[in-house]
Scaffold this motif. Sequence first.
Motif, PDB file in Angstrom:
ATOM      1  N   GLN A 178      12.957  11.229 -10.918  1.00 27.67           N
ATOM      2  CA  GLN A 178      13.960  11.060  -9.839  1.00 27.67           C
ATOM      3  C   GLN A 178      13.125  10.396  -8.423  1.00 27.67           C
ATOM      4  N   ILE A 179      12.143  10.643  -8.515  1.00 26.51           N
ATOM      5  CA  ILE A 179      11.415  10.295  -7.222  1.00 26.51           C
ATOM      6  C   ILE A 179      11.310   8.728  -7.264  1.00 26.51           C
ATOM      7  N   ASP A 180      10.920   8.274  -8.177  1.00 28.40           N
ATOM      8  CA  ASP A 180      10.947   6.728  -8.399  1.00 28.40           C
ATOM      9  C   ASP A 180      12.337   6.019  -8.358  1.00 28.40           C
ATOM     10  N   GLU A 181      13.251   6.541  -8.933  1.00 30.05           N
ATOM     11  CA  GLU A 181      14.492   6.057  -8.728  1.00 30.05           C
ATOM     12  C   GLU A 181      14.904   6.125  -7.352  1.00 30.05           C
ATOM     13  N   ARG A 182      14.929   7.047  -6.568  1.00 25.20           N
ATOM     14  CA  ARG A 182      15.117   7.205  -5.294  1.00 25.20           C
ATOM     15  C   ARG A 182      14.403   6.042  -4.424  1.00 25.20           C
ATOM     16  N   ARG A 183      13.174   6.119  -4.691  1.00 20.49           N
ATOM     17  CA  ARG A 183      12.276   4.999  -4.070  1.00 20.49           C
ATOM     18  C   ARG A 183      12.832   3.539  -4.124  1.00 20.49           C
ATOM     19  N   ALA A 184      13.312   3.333  -5.358  1.00 21.30           N
ATOM     20  CA  ALA A 184      13.934   2.117  -5.792  1.00 21.30           C
ATOM     21  C   ALA A 184      15.118   1.837  -5.090  1.00 21.30           C
TER      22      ALA A 184
ATOM     23  N   VAL B 154       8.489   4.175   8.271  1.00 21.91           N
ATOM     24  CA  VAL B 154       8.103   5.072   7.159  1.00 21.91           C
ATOM     25  C   VAL B 154       7.118   4.198   6.026  1.00 21.91           C
ATOM     26  N   ARG B 155       7.544   3.072   6.188  1.00 18.10           N
ATOM     27  CA  ARG B 155       6.701   2.418   5.184  1.00 18.10           C
ATOM     28  C   ARG B 155       5.172   2.097   5.916  1.00 18.10           C
ATOM     29  N   VAL B 156       5.155   1.878   7.106  1.00 24.68           N
ATOM     30  CA  VAL B 156       3.789   1.574   7.786  1.00 24.68           C
ATOM     31  C   VAL B 156       3.147   2.726   7.708  1.00 24.68           C
ATOM     32  N   LEU B 157       3.664   4.090   7.932  1.00 24.01           N
ATOM     33  CA  LEU B 157       3.321   5.383   8.047  1.00 24.01           C
ATOM     34  C   LEU B 157       2.496   5.910   6.437  1.00 24.01           C
ATOM     35  N   ASP B 158       3.321   5.438   5.579  1.00 24.04           N
ATOM     36  CA  ASP B 158       3.134   5.472   4.236  1.00 24.04           C
ATOM     37  C   ASP B 158       1.837   4.756   3.835  1.00 24.04           C
ATOM     38  N   ALA B 159       1.520   3.683   4.245  1.00 17.58           N
ATOM     39  CA  ALA B 159       0.786   2.612   4.154  1.00 17.58           C
ATOM     40  C   ALA B 159      -0.574   3.311   4.606  1.00 17.58           C
ATOM     41  N   MET B 160      -0.354   3.864   5.660  1.00 19.86           N
ATOM     42  CA  MET B 160      -1.751   4.508   6.595  1.00 19.86           C
ATOM     43  C   MET B 160      -2.122   5.839   5.979  1.00 19.86           C
ATOM     44  N   GLY B 161      -1.409   6.316   4.965  1.00 19.09           N
ATOM     45  CA  GLY B 161      -2.005   7.481   4.383  1.00 19.09           C
ATOM     46  C   GLY B 161      -1.216   8.782   4.799  1.00 19.09           C
ATOM     47  N   TYR B 162      -0.116   8.465   5.773  1.00 21.09           N
ATOM     48  CA  TYR B 162       0.192   9.998   6.284  1.00 21.09           C
ATOM     49  C   TYR B 162       1.318  10.270   4.965  1.00 21.09           C
TER      50      TYR B 162
ATOM     51  N   ARG C   6       0.956  -1.340   0.043  1.00 19.45           N
ATOM     52  CA  ARG C   6      -0.012   0.076   0.019  1.00 19.45           C
ATOM     53  C   ARG C   6       0.746   1.462   0.033  1.00 19.45           C
ATOM     54  N   ALA C   7       2.316   1.052   0.129  1.00 17.67           N
ATOM     55  CA  ALA C   7       3.060   2.256   0.304  1.00 17.67           C
ATOM     56  C   ALA C   7       3.381   2.819  -1.164  1.00 17.67           C
ATOM     57  N   GLY C   8       4.271   4.105  -0.916  1.00 17.38           N
ATOM     58  CA  GLY C   8       4.670   4.595  -2.252  1.00 17.38           C
ATOM     59  C   GLY C   8       4.117   5.795  -2.640  1.00 17.38           C
ATOM     60  N   ASN C   9       3.093   6.375  -1.490  1.00 15.53           N
ATOM     61  CA  ASN C   9       2.374   7.662  -2.017  1.00 15.53           C
ATOM     62  C   ASN C   9       2.958   8.828  -1.144  1.00 15.53           C
ATOM     63  N   ALA C  10       3.589   8.453   0.189  1.00 13.64           N
ATOM     64  CA  ALA C  10       4.018   9.732   0.795  1.00 13.64           C
ATOM     65  C   ALA C  10       5.258  10.207   0.280  1.00 13.64           C
ATOM     66  N   HIS C  11       5.316  11.686   0.405  1.00 11.36           N
ATOM     67  CA  HIS C  11       6.617  12.313   0.323  1.00 11.36           C
ATOM     68  C   HIS C  11       7.023  12.334   1.526  1.00 11.36           C
TER      69      HIS C  11
ATOM     70  N   ALA D 254      15.624  10.001   2.265  1.00 15.61           N
ATOM     71  CA  ALA D 254      14.384  10.606   1.976  1.00 15.61           C
ATOM     72  C   ALA D 254      14.192  10.946   0.650  1.00 15.61           C
ATOM     73  N   ASP D 255      12.930  11.219   0.187  1.00 13.41           N
ATOM     74  CA  ASP D 255      12.733  11.920  -1.206  1.00 13.41           C
ATOM     75  C   ASP D 255      13.537  13.398  -1.101  1.00 13.41           C
ATOM     76  N   THR D 256      13.303  13.905  -0.129  1.00  8.29           N
ATOM     77  CA  THR D 256      13.726  15.475  -0.130  1.00  8.29           C
ATOM     78  C   THR D 256      14.517  15.570   1.008  1.00  8.29           C
ATOM     79  N   THR D 257      15.814  15.665   0.931  1.00  4.90           N
ATOM     80  CA  THR D 257      16.741  15.806   2.233  1.00  4.90           C
ATOM     81  C   THR D 257      17.114  17.471   2.428  1.00  4.90           C
ATOM     82  N   VAL D 258      16.873  17.970   3.459  1.00  5.98           N
ATOM     83  CA  VAL D 258      16.858  19.255   3.911  1.00  5.98           C
ATOM     84  C   VAL D 258      18.088  19.284   4.973  1.00  5.98           C
ATOM     85  N   VAL D 259      19.046  19.870   4.741  1.00  3.21           N
ATOM     86  CA  VAL D 259      20.076  20.182   5.762  1.00  3.21           C
ATOM     87  C   VAL D 259      20.220  21.606   6.242  1.00  3.21           C
TER      88      VAL D 259
END
Length: 333
Positions: free
Chosen positions: A272-278, A145-153, A57-62, A174-179
């Motif tokens: 890029q986002i798909d590559e990062r997740r993969a 993170v996977r569980v939270l993503d699956a829950m729609g967070y 169910r995951a793969g939707n959250a940023h 992360a998809d977006t890393t803030v330093v």
Amino acid sequence: MSLHGKNQRGQNLRELSAEAIFSLALDGELRALGRLITFIERDSDEAEVISELAHARAGNAHVIGITGAPGSGKSTLTGQLVALLNQKHPRAAVLAVDPSSPLTGGAILGDRVRMEDVASPETFIRSMATRGHQGGLALAVPGVVRVLDAMGYNPIIIETVGVGQVEVDIAGTADTTVVVATPGMGDAVQANKAGLLELADLFVVNKADRPGANDVRRDLDHMLDLSHTTGQDQRTGMRPEIVMTAALTGQGAADMWAAIERHRDAITANGQIDERRASRDLEEVRNRVMAVIERRVDDLLSEHGTTGALKAVRDREMAPSVAAREITNTRFG
Ligand SMILES: Nc1nc2c(ncn2[C@@H]2O[C@H](COP(=O)(O)OP(=O)(O)OP(=O)(O)O)[C@@H](O)[C@H]2O)c(=O)[nH]1
Ligand SMILES: [Mg+2]
């Protein structure tokens, strides 16, 4: 929290299967979600089933990583972000991955207001207990993170202190890393040393209310010029933006969020986002395989400890390199 460990429907979570707890969590039961996360953190027997259900169910959250030196204002900034997201993204989640920084450290607005007080009631906020997990943080965080993503967070914000390699790695997946950098002794230089510069999709110069903030910005700019000859990140084709904030008052928080969204939109548009997740999933598989192999190596070495090659090394009859070759050849050769 309900009486006698039972949930709203009078069910005792302890008597339910992992699948049943997962369904309850999907229905919005926070105690069930808490239990799922505990299973993942402890890498319990149930963790595999839960991860399987969640992965489908995951793969939707940023996923946003916020990292930087201790005390740079990561929690304060995160508090400002969730306050800002309150209306537009009420189902945000925050994971504070730092044993030394419990969420009480996430005080904002002059240390008087807590993150929970400014977030929407649907925001999920948790600090991670990872000591129980066999593979440590590197395995526990992606699982949660996977569980939270699956829950729609969405979004999911991970705060980690940018000191240890593991923490830096976590923020970097992360998809977006803030330093986060701050005015002070060579902060930009420190960020560079820790490898944070390479990792950053976005720099935030926090504590802009203090003297020297513009110097930090200029230093970061120079370093970006040096490290990216084209002025662009090779992965994304973008040069990381630099945003100034004063998290105590919230100044710049909206700019920070806008820059995060711009980054998300850009990596969504260019794939890029798909590559990062993969590569995130691949890294998790790799970490798990490594954890198993390391345990096997330890077993193997302890077998050789008293009699075989290791004894010969101790007795100076064999060089370590020869012993290593002998052990690997007999087992894997
Ligand atoms: N002057 C000033 N102080 C700030 C600002 N942002 C945060 N602080 C203060 O800096 C201190 C550290 O802030 P935190 O948000 O806890 O920093 P952190 O990076 O989460 O710290 P750790 O999680 O312990 O690494 C607190 O006393 C904050 O009130 C800012 O913009 N200006
Ligand atoms: Mg903190």
